[in-house]
Design an enzyme around this catalytic site. Structure first.
Site, mmCIF file in Angstrom:
data_model
loop_
_atom_site.group_PDB
_atom_site.id
_atom_site.type_symbol
_atom_site.label_atom_id
_atom_site.label_comp_id
_atom_site.label_asym_id
_atom_site.label_seq_id
_atom_site.Cartn_x
_atom_site.Cartn_y
_atom_site.Cartn_z
ATOM 1 N N ASP A 38 0.848 -1.196 0.000
ATOM 2 C CA ASP A 38 0.000 0.000 0.000
ATOM 3 C C ASP A 38 0.886 1.249 0.000
ATOM 4 O OD1 ASP A 38 -3.223 0.531 0.944
ATOM 5 O OD2 ASP A 38 -1.821 2.210 1.083
ATOM 6 N N ILE A 39 0.501 2.237 -0.787
ATOM 7 C CA ILE A 39 1.310 3.455 -0.924
ATOM 8 C C ILE A 39 1.267 4.311 0.349
ATOM 9 C CG2 ILE A 39 -0.448 5.072 -1.838
ATOM 10 C CD1 ILE A 39 1.624 5.756 -4.054
ATOM 11 N N ASN A 55 -13.046 -3.465 2.468
ATOM 12 C CA ASN A 55 -13.989 -2.350 2.459
ATOM 13 C C ASN A 55 -14.910 -2.492 1.256
ATOM 14 O OD1 ASN A 55 -12.944 -1.070 4.763
ATOM 15 N ND2 ASN A 55 -11.350 -0.066 3.556
ATOM 16 N N GLY A 63 -15.876 3.210 3.540
ATOM 17 C CA GLY A 63 -14.732 4.045 3.201
ATOM 18 C C GLY A 63 -13.990 3.572 1.970
ATOM 19 N N HIS A 118 -10.353 -5.135 -3.435
ATOM 20 C CA HIS A 118 -9.029 -5.425 -2.862
ATOM 21 C C HIS A 118 -9.164 -5.797 -1.399
ATOM 22 C CE1 HIS A 118 -9.926 -1.124 -2.560
ATOM 23 N NE2 HIS A 118 -9.310 -1.149 -1.385
ATOM 24 N N HIS A 141 -7.135 -5.773 2.143
ATOM 25 C CA HIS A 141 -5.993 -5.209 2.844
ATOM 26 C C HIS A 141 -5.464 -6.281 3.792
ATOM 27 C CE1 HIS A 141 -7.035 -0.779 2.213
ATOM 28 N NE2 HIS A 141 -8.202 -1.333 1.959
HETATM 29 P P1 5GP Z 1 -9.842 1.468 0.212
HETATM 30 O O1 5GP Z 1 -10.064 2.688 1.055
HETATM 31 O O2 5GP Z 1 -10.473 1.607 -1.159
HETATM 32 O O3 5GP Z 1 -10.259 0.181 0.889
HETATM 33 O O4 5GP Z 1 -8.286 1.341 0.044
HETATM 34 C C1 5GP Z 1 -7.571 1.860 -1.027
HETATM 35 C C2 5GP Z 1 -6.103 1.723 -0.681
HETATM 36 O O5 5GP Z 1 -5.353 1.928 -1.842
HETATM 37 C C3 5GP Z 1 -5.635 2.751 0.361
HETATM 38 O O6 5GP Z 1 -5.080 2.055 1.470
HETATM 39 C C4 5GP Z 1 -4.590 3.558 -0.395
HETATM 40 O O7 5GP Z 1 -3.492 3.947 0.398
HETATM 41 C C5 5GP Z 1 -4.183 2.615 -1.505
HETATM 42 N N1 5GP Z 1 -3.727 3.274 -2.709
HETATM 43 C C6 5GP Z 1 -4.332 4.314 -3.339
HETATM 44 N N2 5GP Z 1 -3.650 4.676 -4.435
HETATM 45 C C7 5GP Z 1 -2.584 3.825 -4.514
HETATM 46 C C8 5GP Z 1 -1.502 3.697 -5.449
HETATM 47 O O8 5GP Z 1 -1.386 4.416 -6.446
HETATM 48 N N3 5GP Z 1 -0.593 2.726 -5.196
HETATM 49 C C9 5GP Z 1 -0.696 1.905 -4.101
HETATM 50 N N4 5GP Z 1 0.271 0.987 -3.950
HETATM 51 N N5 5GP Z 1 -1.703 1.987 -3.224
HETATM 52 C C10 5GP Z 1 -2.636 2.946 -3.427
#
Ligand code: 5GP
Ligand code: ZN
Length: 114
Positions: A30-31, A87, A93, A100, A102
């Site tokens: 995760d970034i 999520n 959120g 995906h 986590h």
């Molecule tokens: P969500 O909130 O949709 O469950 O999680 C999305 C996740 O994607 C977040 O934890 C966010 O930090 C991660 N994320 C968003 N953009 C990028 C990206 O460009 N690269 C990576 N590696 N992770 C990302």
């Protein structure tokens, strides 16, 4: 999907630190990590959220979960524990609409989640 961020990571159009990949899925760091270990696991096939996984594709969910288990093992957090989060849609959120999991670990988690 043309403008899906995670599809672009799959196609290597956007760089990511890939942890594991096979013909069905990709796992990458995760970034913006929320724990010392924070890996995202995605199917290569685009589905917006859990709500969009058809019954006949349910094996994808099992494969992603078992890959998360394996990555947790390789990162040395199996025994102390970890959290897997999925999520789904607005109230959860969810920010990226390519399903995906986590994988979070390396610190004590709180409950209830925020
Ligand atoms: P969500 O909130 O949709 O469950 O999680 C999305 C996740 O994607 C977040 O934890 C966010 O930090 C991660 N994320 C968003 N953009 C990028 C990206 O460009 N690269 C990576 N590696 N992770 C990302
Ligand atoms: Zn996608």
């Amino acid at each position: 999907m043309e403008d899906c961020l995670f599809c672009k990571i799959i196609k290597k159009e956007i760089p990511a630190q890939i942890v594991y990949e096979n013909e069905n899925m990709v796992a990458f760091e995760d970034i913006n990590p929320q724990a010392p270990i924070h890996v995202l696991l995605i199917p290569r096939e685009h589905f917006s959220s859990l709500n969009d996984i058809p019954e006949e594709k349910k094996h994808i969910l099992a494969e992603l979960l078992l890959a998360a288990r394996q990555i947790a093992k390789e990162k040395g957090i199996s025994k102390r524990g970890y959290r897997i989060v999925l999520n789904t849609e607005k109230d959860s959120g969810q920010a990226v609409f390519h399903i995906h999991f986590h994988l979070l670990g390396g610190r004590q988690m709180a409950w209830p989640p925020g």
